[in-house]
Design an enzyme around this catalytic site. Sequence first.
Site, short mmCIF file in Angstrom:
data_model
loop_
_atom_site.label_atom_id
_atom_site.label_comp_id
_atom_site.label_asym_id
_atom_site.label_seq_id
_atom_site.Cartn_x
_atom_site.Cartn_y
_atom_site.Cartn_z
CD GLU A 73 24.78 -1.93 -3.03
OE1 GLU A 73 26.10 -2.41 -3.39
OE2 GLU A 73 24.77 -1.63 -2.98
CG ASP A 86 24.36 2.73 -2.94
OD1 ASP A 86 25.57 2.40 -3.29
OD2 ASP A 86 24.86 3.29 -1.71
C1 NOJ Z 1 28.17 0.65 -2.21
C2 NOJ Z 1 28.18 1.26 -4.10
O1 NOJ Z 1 27.98 0.13 -5.13
C3 NOJ Z 1 29.83 0.88 -3.42
O2 NOJ Z 1 30.42 1.86 -4.46
C4 NOJ Z 1 29.53 2.16 -2.31
O3 NOJ Z 1 31.38 2.65 -1.57
C5 NOJ Z 1 28.68 2.33 -1.15
N1 NOJ Z 1 27.42 1.53 -1.98
C6 NOJ Z 1 29.05 3.43 -0.13
O4 NOJ Z 1 28.11 4.04 -0.71
#
Ligand code: NOJ
Length: 530
Positions: free
Chosen positions: A240, A198
């Site tokens: 991501e 993430d």
């Molecule tokens: C990316 C995630 O996809 C999202 O759902 C989240 O709110 C943010 N990172 C912060 O953790």
Amino acid sequence: MQWYINAVFYELYLRAFADSNADGHGDFAGLRQRLDYLEWLGVDCIWLLPIYPSPLRDDGYDIGSFYGIHPDYGFLEDFRMTVDEIHRRGMRIITDLVVNHTSDQHPWFQEARRSKDSPMRDFYVWSDTDDRYADARIIFVDTETSNWTFDPVTSQYYWHRFFSHQPDLNYDNPKVRQAMLDVVRFWLDMGIDGFRVDAVPYLYEREGTSCENLPETHDFLKELRHFVDTHYPGRLLLAEANQWPQELLDYFGAGDEFHMCFHFPVMPRLYMALARQDRSSVVQILDDTPAIPEGCQWAVFLRNHDELTLEMVTPEDRDFMWQTYAADTHYRLNLGIRRRLAPLMDGDRRKIELMNSMLFTLPGAPVLYYGDEIGMGDDVTLPDRNGVRTPLQWIDGPGAGFSTAPALYSPVIGDAVYGYHQVNVQAQQADSTSLLHAVRRMIFARKNLPVLARGSLEWLHDLPLQTLCFWRRSAEGAVLALHNLSDQPLDIPLEPGIVFSDALYPDVGPVSGSVRLEAYGCRWLLPEAG
Ligand code: NOJ
């Protein structure tokens, strides 16, 4: 070893999937009971949203402990059993790894905020003032006004790129880097097949920069990859990074950073192309997308658990997208749109299939979002992104077959168009003409055509702009993918002398000379003979 290159991924929100103990929350035992479905659908790899203990102020992306399972979901043993069962069925599983931040309830932060002399103080980023790193943008613009939050306990500010209850870890501290590798080891030892990592662009902060994509960040990510390759070869790291293609490319490194990255810029352009009946934006972004190193793959998607992000489009295109797909401003969130695929397509089966067809035939490995395979709707009355995270609709019965609890973590979609009476897995499994069967057909066709995973991309530029037609070719074969973005039928001339068969509907006879695409129609053609 490169199993991910031709894999079909399924993004699964455990809380929404299946509730085995009637407490209103999905759980691992529920998932195990429903694995037949995912196997039937043809899923190769499940991506689980965060499952860790958490105060749930960001649906688990606010991690309270890296070394456990949220009690709603079961025990660690449940997790292990689920991994084993997924593997026994020949599928794989990756989980979300949040490297950038923790919850403010995480023991590391609780200890760090206690005093300026705390041994954990340097796990986070502190400042006497709130004016450092002023060039870093705010991501959750609808909620946050600054990336700094004042902590009265020690009268200093702490740094956070997301919600103020999610302090960023300090990667300048070698102990943080080591702690994260320990977390990685713990979960890979559980037998999972990798991570969706993430928010990777934001690990370091440097004055005078956007604090995104910094060289130091790439250094750590390469260290992470090296660690995984050394101790756990064959496991996957999927990034991501919501960035433009050129910056995205850096996350593959020289094949020594991430195996996969989500292709964020292509996603909104698929919606733009459809709405404008004009392929140009998709062609342009893919032409601007550099080749990726051997052993790497894009992850492509139509929707996910977040808002449909419009960060990677121009302000004009963003306005166009908002006006087209979120004319009602309630659907707008941050720089995006909080809707699911089916309502975005006005529930039009032809458009939903067309979007899926583009997803499955353009370069990259497709990632489906749970519920979109049956055309689930959304609930804009729920806060934040919760409206696209409602229970999976299994049956036309109480609790939609998701749960027998009197109260659920979220209401089930119950409206007249997308509600569980009309839209559910059971009904669509029983109906071979359903959207679910159409999506499944694409999944299996795609898996039988490895050229779609690795082949070259050659546009048919001479055709009208309302079409998105292209060849995918490699030593493994060739596919001619035809898409009609318009609301009128179109006749597509085919290369003379070639007879084609239909990869999706093999019973349809051979075609040659030309082929008619109905409004929003698509065909996957295989050249048979010259
Ligand atoms: C990316 C995630 O996809 C999202 O759902 C989240 O709110 C943010 N990172 C912060 O953790």
